[in-house]
Design an enzyme around this catalytic site. Structure first.
Site, PDB file in Angstrom:
ATOM      1  N   CYS B   1       0.829  -1.207   0.000  1.00 44.95           N
ATOM      2  CA  CYS B   1       0.000   0.000   0.000  1.00 44.95           C
ATOM      3  C   CYS B   1       0.869   1.265   0.000  1.00 44.95           C
ATOM      4  O   CYS B   1       1.989   1.215   0.551  1.00 44.95           O
ATOM      5  CB  CYS B   1      -0.867   0.059   1.235  1.00 44.95           C
ATOM      6  SG  CYS B   1      -2.172  -1.145   1.225  1.00 44.95           S
ATOM      7  N   THR B   2       0.398   2.325  -0.557  1.00 41.46           N
ATOM      8  CA  THR B   2       1.027   3.642  -0.412  1.00 41.46           C
ATOM      9  C   THR B   2      -0.066   4.638  -0.083  1.00 41.46           C
ATOM     10  O   THR B   2      -1.093   4.662  -0.772  1.00 41.46           O
ATOM     11  CB  THR B   2       1.718   4.043  -1.727  1.00 41.46           C
ATOM     12  OG1 THR B   2       2.728   3.083  -2.029  1.00 41.46           O
ATOM     13  CG2 THR B   2       2.364   5.427  -1.601  1.00 41.46           C
TER      14      THR B   2
END
Lengths: 121, 253
Positions: B1-2
């Site tokens: 995830c970012t």
């Protein structure tokens, strides 16, 4: 770079989304918090039932790849329904509602919903 | 995830995230993709949670999942959650839960109740920092006033660190992947450096939901695990999301 990690120059003009990195838009649904927890997700799950059954089958296949006897899924289907009684309101009732509408065994819907904690295993 | 929260030069808080999921859960050799990630994409939906016919919060979710990983409480705050790896992980929390020790909260149920019930950015931050959890996590929170953007790094029991936007220090954005911000990311999975390089190159003067989408579309921030991108702007109560693909060559994670 054509070798891992395949870094590239900072992209620009990607918006509005289009092209090979854009699969599609996302549809909107309303969840009515005034309706009983067990009924809140009926419309959405009726719409998405096939895809949900699909992903649960993929998870089942993965589990059976590790434990071919099917005992792992059996364990999920037998023990996780008991866990739904321990989940705080309204989550337990909402998960029951999703199982009712999708036809997916309750234990597997519980697994889908606590997957973050299970995934650390 | 970012996940990233940035303040533009007009004081608006912009919040963007890529939801990556399905690592090591079966690789489809023919299509060069992760099986579970591909199966999740048709389940991506935007949800408008209403009470008395009024929007309480909005979210991007996977149908069938009652917790929240991405959401906005219009004109109040925006919230995303990224996975945090720790040996003291969720399996210990589950074991305690089974043994009857149930004073912790399931991660995505906490984010859901914060989106549903918190009254402000500060209220949300306190709940995310102080509520006992079953599993560690990063919570990325954006607000509706200048400086309101933070990453809450959580162990199961404690709030280990809160990194805030600080314009005086030139920190006009905070960005989280899946590693503690005071440590180097795993060298095999450094999405932080390319993401920050692109944010810095965009600059605060040019940051917008459009240019934030550009950053989140740059490999390896965009990778084979990325199922959707969501963009949120608290001041306008706006949430938009897009299902993603990452054609090869592309990093598997």
């Amino acid at each position: 770079q054509f070798i891992p990690p395949f870094t590239e120059d900072c992209r620009s003009d990607m918006y509005p989304p289009s092209g090979p990195t854009f699969r599609g838009d996302v549809s909107w649904y309303t969840v009515d918090l005034d309706s009983p927890p067990r009924e809140r997700w009926t419309a959405l799950i009726t719409d998405k039932k096939t895809a949900l059954v699909d992903v649960m089958q993929a998870i089942r296949d993965l589990a059976n790849a590790f434990v071919p006897s099917g005992k792992l899924i059996e364990l999920v289907d037998i023990t996780l329904p008991f866990m739904v009684n321990t989940l705080p309101n309204p989550f337990g009732e909402e998960i029951r509602g999703i199982s009712d509408v999708s036809g997916i065994p309750l234990g597997e819907v519980v697994l889908f919903n606590i997957f973050y904690e299970v995934f650390t295993v | 995830c970012t996940s990233v929260v940035a303040e533009d030069d007009k004081g608006n808080l912009l919040h963007g995230r890529n939801l990556d999921f399905g690592l090591f859960m079966g690789w489809d050799i023919k299509n060069k993709s992760w099986i579970i990630s591909e199966k999740l994409k048709p389940l991506v939906v935007n949800l408008d949670f209403k009470r008395n016919n009024q929007t309480v919060f909005k979210s991007t979710n996977f149908a069938g999942y009652v917790g929240m990983l991405t959401g906005i409480k219009p004109h109040m705050f925006s919230l995303t959650m990224n996975e945090r790896f720790s040996l003291d992980g969720g399996y210990i929390g589950i074991l305690e839960w089974i043994l009857g020790k149930r004073d912790g909260m399931w991660m995505s149920f906490l984010t859901r109740s914060v989106l549903e019930n918190a009254k402000s950015y500060e209220d949300a931050k306190a709940l995310l920092a102080q509520t006992k959890l079953l599993a560690p996590a990063y919570f990325i929170l954006g607000g509706n006033q200048t400086g309101q953007g933070c990453i809450v790094t959580r162990s199961r029991l404690l709030s280990i660190d809160i990194l805030e936007i600080d314009l005086k220090l030139g920190r006009w954005y905070v960005l989280e992947t899946n590693y503690d911000h005071w440590k180097e990311p795993l060298f095999l999975d450094d999405r932080r450096t390319p993401a920050m390089k692109c944010m810095n190159r965009t600059t605060q003067a040019n940051i917008s939901l459009k240019t934030m989408y550009d950053v989140l579309s740059t490999k390896p921030v965009l990778n084979k695990l990325t199922t959707y991108t969501t963009l949120m702007q608290v001041s306008e109560g706006k949430l938009k999301s897009y299902i993603r693909d990452c054609p090869s060559p592309c990093m598997p994670w």
